[in-house]
Design a protein around this motif. Structure first.
Motif, mmCIF file in Angstrom:
data_model
loop_
_atom_site.group_PDB
_atom_site.id
_atom_site.type_symbol
_atom_site.label_atom_id
_atom_site.label_comp_id
_atom_site.label_asym_id
_atom_site.label_seq_id
_atom_site.Cartn_x
_atom_site.Cartn_y
_atom_site.Cartn_z
ATOM 1 N N THR A 1 -27.228 44.971 12.401
ATOM 2 C CA THR A 1 -27.672 43.699 12.977
ATOM 3 C C THR A 1 -28.762 43.086 12.100
ATOM 4 N N PRO A 2 -28.560 41.844 11.635
ATOM 5 C CA PRO A 2 -29.597 41.238 10.791
ATOM 6 C C PRO A 2 -30.868 40.982 11.597
ATOM 7 N N SER A 3 -31.967 40.731 10.904
ATOM 8 C CA SER A 3 -33.187 40.398 11.639
ATOM 9 C C SER A 3 -33.553 38.945 11.339
ATOM 10 N N GLY A 4 -34.487 38.401 12.084
ATOM 11 C CA GLY A 4 -34.876 37.000 11.888
ATOM 12 C C GLY A 4 -34.421 36.155 13.053
ATOM 13 N N LEU A 5 -34.819 34.905 13.031
ATOM 14 C CA LEU A 5 -34.446 33.982 14.096
ATOM 15 C C LEU A 5 -33.515 32.934 13.510
ATOM 16 N N TYR A 6 -32.584 32.470 14.315
ATOM 17 C CA TYR A 6 -31.635 31.498 13.770
ATOM 18 C C TYR A 6 -31.240 30.474 14.815
ATOM 19 N N SER A 7 -30.568 29.449 14.322
ATOM 20 C CA SER A 7 -29.900 28.484 15.186
ATOM 21 C C SER A 7 -28.644 28.064 14.412
ATOM 22 N N PHE A 8 -28.134 26.891 14.697
ATOM 23 C CA PHE A 8 -26.966 26.394 13.977
ATOM 24 C C PHE A 8 -27.278 24.983 13.483
ATOM 25 N N ARG A 9 -26.502 24.551 12.485
ATOM 26 C CA ARG A 9 -26.752 23.230 11.886
ATOM 27 C C ARG A 9 -26.899 22.141 12.966
ATOM 28 N N ASP A 10 -26.025 22.187 13.982
ATOM 29 C CA ASP A 10 -26.094 21.182 15.049
ATOM 30 C C ASP A 10 -26.864 21.674 16.265
ATOM 31 N N GLY A 11 -27.637 22.749 16.092
ATOM 32 C CA GLY A 11 -28.470 23.243 17.183
ATOM 33 C C GLY A 11 -27.832 24.399 17.942
ATOM 34 N N ALA A 12 -28.613 24.932 18.888
ATOM 35 C CA ALA A 12 -28.177 26.123 19.640
ATOM 36 C C ALA A 12 -26.897 25.863 20.419
ATOM 37 N N GLU A 13 -26.656 24.605 20.783
ATOM 38 C CA GLU A 13 -25.475 24.285 21.595
ATOM 39 C C GLU A 13 -24.155 24.573 20.858
ATOM 40 N N ALA A 14 -24.250 24.790 19.533
ATOM 41 C CA ALA A 14 -23.021 25.123 18.794
ATOM 42 C C ALA A 14 -22.376 26.400 19.345
ATOM 43 N N LEU A 15 -23.206 27.329 19.866
ATOM 44 C CA LEU A 15 -22.634 28.593 20.372
ATOM 45 C C LEU A 15 -21.787 28.353 21.630
ATOM 46 N N PRO A 16 -22.367 27.746 22.696
ATOM 47 C CA PRO A 16 -21.476 27.448 23.831
ATOM 48 C C PRO A 16 -20.345 26.498 23.430
ATOM 49 N N GLY A 17 -20.630 25.596 22.486
ATOM 50 C CA GLY A 17 -19.592 24.637 22.054
ATOM 51 C C GLY A 17 -18.381 25.363 21.483
ATOM 52 N N ALA A 18 -18.623 26.398 20.665
ATOM 53 C CA ALA A 18 -17.506 27.132 20.054
ATOM 54 C C ALA A 18 -16.747 27.933 21.115
ATOM 55 N N LEU A 19 -17.477 28.458 22.112
ATOM 56 C CA LEU A 19 -16.794 29.178 23.201
ATOM 57 C C LEU A 19 -15.911 28.219 23.993
ATOM 58 N N VAL A 20 -16.431 27.015 24.217
ATOM 59 C CA VAL A 20 -15.667 25.998 24.962
ATOM 60 C C VAL A 20 -14.395 25.642 24.184
ATOM 61 N N ASP A 21 -14.518 25.465 22.867
ATOM 62 C CA ASP A 21 -13.325 25.149 22.065
ATOM 63 C C ASP A 21 -12.286 26.262 22.212
ATOM 64 N N ALA A 22 -12.770 27.519 22.203
ATOM 65 C CA ALA A 22 -11.831 28.637 22.308
ATOM 66 C C ALA A 22 -11.195 28.705 23.699
ATOM 67 N N LEU A 23 -11.939 28.252 24.711
ATOM 68 C CA LEU A 23 -11.419 28.352 26.087
ATOM 69 C C LEU A 23 -10.469 27.205 26.444
ATOM 70 N N GLY A 24 -10.517 26.132 25.666
ATOM 71 C CA GLY A 24 -9.589 25.001 25.886
ATOM 72 C C GLY A 24 -9.686 24.456 27.298
ATOM 73 N N ASP A 25 -8.532 24.287 27.953
ATOM 74 C CA ASP A 25 -8.537 23.620 29.268
ATOM 75 C C ASP A 25 -8.814 24.580 30.427
ATOM 76 N N ARG A 26 -9.398 25.736 30.112
ATOM 77 C CA ARG A 26 -9.680 26.687 31.210
ATOM 78 C C ARG A 26 -10.979 26.349 31.943
ATOM 79 N N ILE A 27 -11.685 25.274 31.527
ATOM 80 C CA ILE A 27 -12.945 24.930 32.198
ATOM 81 C C ILE A 27 -12.764 23.658 33.032
ATOM 82 N N ALA A 28 -13.177 23.731 34.291
ATOM 83 C CA ALA A 28 -13.158 22.534 35.150
ATOM 84 C C ALA A 28 -14.599 22.077 35.356
ATOM 85 N N TYR A 29 -14.924 20.844 34.930
ATOM 86 C CA TYR A 29 -16.276 20.294 35.103
ATOM 87 C C TYR A 29 -16.371 19.545 36.432
ATOM 88 N N ASP A 30 -17.588 19.096 36.752
ATOM 89 C CA ASP A 30 -17.825 18.353 38.002
ATOM 90 C C ASP A 30 -17.209 19.101 39.188
#
Ligand SMILES: Cc1cc2nc3c(=O)[nH]c(=O)nc-3n(C[C@H](O)[C@H](O)[C@H](O)COP(=O)(O)OP(=O)(O)OC[C@H]3O[C@@H](n4cnc5c(N)ncnc54)[C@H](O)[C@@H]3O)c2cc1C
Length: 449
Positions: A201-230
């Motif tokens: 496991t590397p050490s240090g602190l990180y984020s992503f070019r477009d911010g921390a939201e890139a992590l949930p964003g990538a999970l959402v892309d992988a989940l496709g239409d399995r998420i119902a909002y509102d």
């Protein structure tokens, strides 16, 4: 096909759902989210050529997050914190003083008095405590002395939990410290013996070019239409062999049936929905989530006298001329967060330390922040950029007696087959801990199908 409902699309729910889709078993996953967007408190806002984090600013590597980053091809997007970020300032007598990171620094720093330094050097010779569930303040006072509590521990927990060390439980909020004392008799020896970590496991602190939201964003892309909002969950109940979930919509109440549920709703949300159970859920209702304001301000760089050569500064509660919890030097922390020649500063206000302040109007909060930053960082003039986020219920406080909360969750899982819980109230409040609790819940679902 087995149908699993995941309640909530924060990082714990998204991780749980993603893990289930990776399984070899025939599982149909549906994520139900009350808001119109995923990520929960992880939110990165691109505004006026700046990238501002409403929630987490930095992530710490963990085995699970490293696996997710690999699986989701996020490595090219990852950005590591600037080398300067290893320097952290703590305010003492109205001035940010850099926290010592070497023995030489420690001996010469004016963050701690000579008495406090001698007290700290005596830490290995202090006997083990025998309290079962001690507050973090009592633990730190006993092992490290009152000044280190005031000028290191208290500001640190203000930064992590927006919490108050007199209320937080050492055992539940910082179990690693308690284990160091238990196993090694000393935090100093324990830390020395267990340093090194794992090589993977590397050490240090990180984020992503477009911010921390890139992590949930990538999970959402992988989940496709399995998420119902509102889709706000209002009730869950067992009907014969399945779980029925009621959700609220503009068009009225709908119901869905699932073979298993993973509930990742914050405890305050869980407490307001109708759960058909004989388990006494009172301890869950008592968990505090104090309000926090996140105020990002942009200044001309030349207007800020401080070199901003660090992660940020924390303000101890004993520095009572100031009201802020602390400030991240966001434009130093990561590249490309603000236009050249400007500084972006992200300040946290409220928390368990000052919930009354956090209930004041946004304008009043911003004035407090501008006043404190001007005094602490030598800022002249007003900010040219302002961004303000209010979390009415930000982070669960693992206070003394938190064992009753964990026992209640365990009892709910034991009592109701197919009902599982995950979230930042379970095994830590960091993004990595919340994701891990989601992955663990997904594993439990698979083991019991
Ligand atoms: C201001 C702030 C700064 C932070 N900084 C850091 C940091 O720098 N580093 C770090 O590691 N961690 C940080 N954290 C902590 C970390 O971000 C969180 O603990 C973690 O992201 C929580 O994830 P979660 O999935 O458990 O909960 P949440 O993100 O709260 O997700 C729960 C989800 O459930 C949904 N929901 C609620 N009620 C219902 C309902 N009735 N029906 C359906 N859905 C519902 C919500 O809309 C939400 O999407 C910070 C947190 C805050 C608030």
């Amino acid at each position: 096909m087995t149908r699993v409902g995941v309640l909530g699309a924060g990082i714990s729910g998204l991780t749980a759902a993603y893990r289930l889709t990776q399984s070899d078993m025939a599982i149909n996953v549906q994520v139900l989210e009350a808001a119109d967007r995923p990520g929960g408190v992880i939110r990165s806002d691109a505004v006026d050529d700046r990238l501002v984090e409403a929630g987490p600013n930095t992530l710490r590597p963990s085995p699970l997050l490293e696996t997710l980053i690999d699986d989701l091809n996020l490595e090219p997007e990852r950005v590591w914190a600037n080398d300067d970020a290893s320097r952290r300032y703590i305010v003492r007598d109205g001035t940010p003083v850099s926290l010592p990171i070497s023995v030489g620094d420690f001996l010469t720093t004016n963050l701690f008095s000579t008495t406090a330094k001698l007290r700290l050097l005596g830490e290995p010779f202090i006997g083990r405590g025998d309290a079962d569930d001690e507050s973090l303040a009592a633990f730190a006072r006993r092992r490290l002395g009152p000044e280190v509590l005031n000028y290191a521990v208290a500001p640190f927990v203000g930064g992590v939990f927006a919490g108050d060390p007199e209320q937080l439980s050492a055992r539940h909020a910082f179990d690693k410290l308690v284990q160091l004392e238990k196993e090694h008799g000393s935090l100093f020896w324990g830390a020395l013996r267990s340093s090194g970590g794992d090589d993977e496991t590397p050490s240090g602190l990180y984020s992503f070019r477009d911010g921390a939201e890139a992590l949930p964003g990538a999970l959402v892309d992988a989940l496709g239409d399995r998420i119902a909002y509102d889709t706000s969950v209002s009730a869950i109940r067992r009907e014969e062999t399945r779980w029925t979930v009621e959700t609220e919509h503009d068009t009225g109440t709908q119901t869905g049936a699932f073979d298993a549920l993973i509930c990742t709703l914050p405890l305050h949300a869980l407490s307001s929905i109708d759960v058909d159970t004989g388990v006494d859920c009172a301890p869950l209702r008592d968990v505090e989530y104090p309000p926090v304001h996140v105020v990002a301000l942009g200044y001309e760089r030349s207007a800020v006298a401080h070199p901003l050569d660090g992660f940020g500064m924390l303000v101890p509660p004993v520095e009572d001329d100031f009201d802020i919890l602390g400030t991240l030097f966001s434009s130093t922390l990561f590249a490309n967060r603000a236009p050249d020649g400007t500084a972006l500063l992200t300040t946290f206000v409220g928390g368990a330390r000052d919930p009354a302040l956090a209930r004041r109007e946004a304008d009043a909060i911003q004035s407090v922040v501008e006043r404190d930053l001007a005094a602490l960082l030598g800022i002249s003039g007003s900010p040219s950029f302002r961004h303000h986020v209010h979390w009415p219920r930000a982070i669960p406080q693992y206070t003394t007696g938190y064992g009753a909360v964990k026992d209640t969750i365990d009892a709910l899982e034991a009592e109701h087959s197919g009902l599982h819980f995950a979230g930042n109230y379970r095994q830590g409040v960091s993004v990595g801990d919340a994701a891990a609790s989601g992955a663990d819940a997904a594993a439990r679902v698979q083991n019991t199908l």
